[in-house]
Design a protein around this motif. Structure first.
Motif: not given
Length: 357
Positions: A39-49
């Motif tokens: 979940e945190r990895i995907d949140a980071y990926l969303r944050l950075t587009g």
């Protein structure tokens, strides 16, 4: 091996090396399963587009990234900043295994594996079970005591990350690959720790001749006890995929069954790796992305997934955003191998893979 032309074998082995290094680099910035959950990895990926993920991780934004701190090595591992691979134990052991086979041949002993560690691998570049075994060696213990004495990490992932070279040098021969990996693994591991190495080596070997990932996974399972927890977990992962369960739901189901083992234990990582390979559906980028997004020991899982996917597709088919930034160079703690060319490592592996007897 006889089913592959020399040029195809060479391309597949280079694909394995390149894929292993690329997958390792992709996962390295988020290697800490206790913090970097899926979940945190995907949140980071969303944050950075960066979803969908089709390239190395992006650098963190200048602001607004609290809670998303990457590992200290991140400046060498993110897109736009990679200039050759950075040093990592997941690659050191592949290099060390290659050197072992070149100098000791395929009849090497477990004691000779330990000797190579002492000669060419700095103590502080070893971790968990490998560091315990290294210490035990210097204290005069012999295998199998090196694996069992004062070692709480006997079933962690360390032996699995050492296994790929035995698959690369046994193309189409999972039985031999597993036997070689076992001889290496028992220096530091027992039980599922050893089975993980045997399974990974057999998986890589099977990928040279299997028609698809699922077949390679099934073939590799034949080389370890069916009752082992690792084998049961891999089979359960395959069953969920075959039943049409979505990737994220599969990860949740598997985490519920194996999460208590810890993020570096071989069993939950084998589950994440198997899921990445299956749901990647033969696509190199998707396989790496899903495996790393699965969390746990991200750089180790990314490395093995990249190795299998690279063998299946060959180096020529690996998208250039993965191979290009590596600049055909590897940093390594193994004495005599720092800044060696990836292509040279692959050529040396091909020579071993074509030996008879």
């Amino acid at each position: 091996m006889g089913l592959l032309k020399h040029s195809e074998l060479a391309d597949r082995i280079l694909g394995g090396w390149t894929g292993r290094i690329a997958g390792n680099m992709l996962g390295k910035p988020v290697e800490c399963g206790e913090h970097w959950t899926p979940e945190r990895i995907d949140a980071y990926l969303r944050l950075t587009g960066a979803l969908p993920l089709t390239d190395y991780l992006p650098a963190p934004p200048a602001a607004g990234a609290d809670g998303f701190e990457l590992r200290p090595e991140w400046p060498q591992c993110v897109r736009g900043r990679i200039n050759g691979s950075c040093r990592d134990d997941d690659i050191d052991y592949s290099i060390l295994g290659l050197h072992l086979l070149e100098t000791r041949g395929f009849s090497f002993t477990t004691e000779q594996v330990g000797e190579q560690w002492l000669l060419r691998l700095p103590y502080l570049r070893t971790y968990t079970a490998e560091r315990v075994a290294y210490r035990n060696l210097t204290n005069g213990l012999k295998p199998p005591l090196t694996a069992t004495y004062d070692n709480p990490y006997q079933e962690w992932i360390g032996a699995l990350i050492r296994a790929d070279v035995y698959g690369w040098t046994s193309p189409g021969d999972p039985r031999r690959a597993a036997a070689l990996a076992r001889r290496d693994a028992v220096l530091s591991h027992t039980g599922n720790g050893v089975y993980g190495a045997m399974w990974a080596a057999a998986l890589v070997a099977a990928a040279f001749t299997a028609p698809d990932t699922r077949t390679a996974l099934a073939t590799a399972l034949e080389r370890i006890p069916a009752s082992a927890r690792l084998a049961r977990t891999v089979r359960h992962t395959m069953a969920l995929h075959e039943a049409g369960v979505e990737w994220a739901e599969t990860l949740t189901e598997l985490a519920g069954q194996t999460g208590g083992l810890g993020w570096i234990h071989v069993v939950p990582n084998a589950a994440v790796l198997t899921a990445g390979l299956l749901y990647g559906e033969g696509d190199f980028s998707r396989t790496l992305a899903l495996t790393v997004r699965g969390g746990l020991d991200t750089d180790s899982n990314g490395a093995t997934a990249g190795s299998v996917a690279g063998v299946l597709c060959g180096a020529a088919a690996i998208p250039p955003q993965w191979s290009g930034p590596l600049r055909d160079r590897v940093r390594s703690a193994v004495t005599g191998f720092d800044r060696v060319r990836i292509s040279e490592l692959a050529d040396r592996t091909v020579r071993l893979a074509t030996l008879t007897g």
